[in-house]
Design a protein around this motif. Structure first.
Motif, mmCIF file in Angstrom:
data_model
loop_
_atom_site.group_PDB
_atom_site.id
_atom_site.type_symbol
_atom_site.label_atom_id
_atom_site.label_comp_id
_atom_site.label_asym_id
_atom_site.label_seq_id
_atom_site.Cartn_x
_atom_site.Cartn_y
_atom_site.Cartn_z
ATOM 1 N N THR A 126 -4.943 5.270 0.365
ATOM 2 C CA THR A 126 -5.182 4.510 -0.853
ATOM 3 C C THR A 126 -6.547 4.881 -1.422
ATOM 4 O OG1 THR A 126 -6.130 2.672 0.418
ATOM 5 C CG2 THR A 126 -3.772 2.585 -0.051
ATOM 6 N N ASN A 135 0.784 -1.236 0.000
ATOM 7 C CA ASN A 135 0.000 0.000 0.000
ATOM 8 C C ASN A 135 0.810 1.278 0.000
ATOM 9 O OD1 ASN A 135 -2.374 -1.455 0.104
ATOM 10 N ND2 ASN A 135 -2.550 -1.355 2.328
ATOM 11 N N SER A 187 -2.951 -6.938 -0.790
ATOM 12 C CA SER A 187 -3.526 -5.604 -0.630
ATOM 13 C C SER A 187 -4.984 -5.566 -1.095
ATOM 14 C CB SER A 187 -2.703 -4.581 -1.415
ATOM 15 O OG SER A 187 -1.349 -4.613 -1.023
ATOM 16 N N PRO A 236 -2.221 -3.297 -4.610
ATOM 17 C CA PRO A 236 -3.637 -3.145 -4.958
ATOM 18 C C PRO A 236 -3.950 -3.439 -6.423
ATOM 19 C CG PRO A 236 -2.969 -1.370 -3.503
ATOM 20 C CD PRO A 236 -1.724 -2.121 -3.854
#
Length: 411
Positions: A294, A36, A320, A337
């Protein structure tokens, strides 16, 4: 009182050549890390957790994504006079960019004059560690010295990679730049005291040193190479031993962890330091949080539970937000992510950055995949280094394959 009179400066203008190709299109402090985060989040988290809320970030090379991240993530209360301000090279001292880290600060002295701090804390933007800088500032004030450099104990065989500090009674006697034949410490001959690149200065003394350095045509205008030796030669530089820094929530295993991620191998190793059962760098210390922001993403998802043919699972890994592991196997890896790993694919000992896609029956081993990489069905990365090189990918001395941003890996 010292906290209210302290300005923090984060040096984030380095080119990061040794971290290529991860720095081909972004500043080194903007490189993603640990799923992250970005590298600069560690320095800024340390400053904010230490109570220092007036922070200038000096940027230069390829700083767009870095500036955007700071603007979106690191917002302070202007009402209270707090800020995290990216400050690009402005050519205030002539028609040239920053000539070195010392010149970067010299060219940015206008913010020092505006804030009028008594003390200035200076740190880099691309190391992985936790540190309470308020303890170092307190030590600096108590020492009575105008300059203090933080030192960390490192194996003597790595001495030629650092600035090495020789000290007596807390005063730096010599500052040796990457010595070939370093001497170990008296209490442990197997280690040296290496500079972390973290400094505290009395403001007036630093301004005077920067002015003299700027007028010296033979200087490289570097904080470690020129400014620190200036104070050492005058007997005016104290040393702060990092082992004495106690961060809330730390353990004996991780409290003095520090990693310079200046190379691809070091970056890879630091990521994998995060995934053991008892990691030597613990992301889960909520008493000294690592701060970032994020996008609003859904949770990670693991699908297909067929024990016989395909089962989506990840073990000994960090996963993530918005990651989808669909009938694939992930082991000892960091997934950032929006990564997607499809059926019968295998990912092992790897660092996968944002939005990468590993398609069916693909295999990835001991590799770093940058943002938006697509590994096509049945393709492989990290198993045949000659094939990887022929595709234009970087392979490090330790055998880590790096696939650059937006690349397509074909079978």
């Amino acid at each position: 009182m010292a906290m209210k009179r302290t300005l923090a400066i984060v040096l984030a203008g380095g080119e990061g050549k040794r971290l290529m190709p991860l720095t081909e299109d972004r500043a080194k402090p903007a490189v993603p890390f640990g799923g992250n985060y970005r590298l600069i989040d560690f320095s800024l988290s340390n400053m904010v957790n230490s109570g220092y809320l007036k922070i200038v970030v000096l940027t230069q090379y390829k700083s767009h994504s870095l500036d955007t991240h700071i603007a979106r993530t690191w917002r302070m209360s202007g009402l209270l006079g707090n800020f995290v301000a990216p400050m690009p090279a402005q050519q205030r001292r002539g028609p040239h960019w920053y000539l070195g880290s010392a010149d970067a600060i010299y060219q940015s002295l206008n913010v020092v004059y505006d804030e009028r701090p008594d003390y200035i804390v200076i740190t880099g933007a691309d190391n992985i560690y936790r540190m309470d800088f308020s303890q170092m500032v307190d030590y600096h004030i108590a020492s009575g010295m105008p300059a203090t450099v933080a030192g960390i104990r490192q194996p003597i065989e790595l001495a030629d990679q650092f600035g090495v500090i020789k000290e007596k009674d807390g005063v730096v006697e010599e500052f040796l730049e990457k010595p070939k034949n370093a001497e170990g410490l008296d209490d442990d001959p197997s280690v040296v005291l290496a500079s972390m690149g973290n400094y505290v200065f009395d403001t007036k003394a630093l301004i005077e040193a920067l002015r003299k350095d700027a007028a010296n045509p033979d200087s490289k205008h570097d904080m470690g190479g020129d400014i620190v030796p200036y104070f050492v030669e005058r007997g005016e530089c104290a040393v702060y031993d990092f082992k004495d820094n106690i961060v809330p929530g730390s353990t004996e295993r991780d409290r003095d962890y520090w990693r310079d991620v200046g190379t691809v191998d070091a970056y890879y190793d630091a990521n994998l330091d995060l995934i053991s059962i008892h990691p030597i760098f613990n992301l889960y210390n909520y008493d000294w949080p690592l701060l970032t922001q994020t996008d609003p993403l859904p949770p990670a998802k693991f699908v297909h539970g067929d024990m016989g043919s395909r089962m989506g699972h990840a073990v000994d890994s960090l996963v993530s937000e918005a990651v989808i592991v669909s009938g694939a196997e992930v082991t000892r890896s960091v997934l950032s992510p929006k990564v997607a790993v499809h059926s019968w694919a295998q990912v092992s000992d790897s660092v996968i950055l944002n939005s990468a896609v590993i398609n069916r029956r693909a295999r990835v081993h001991r590799a770093i995949l940058d943002k938006n990489v697509v590994v096509e069905e049945n393709a492989s990365v990290g198993f045949d280094h000659e094939l990887d090189r022929s595709r234009g990918f970087t392979v490090t001395e330790s055998g880590i394959t790096v696939v650059p941003k937006d690349a397509i890996v074909r079978a």
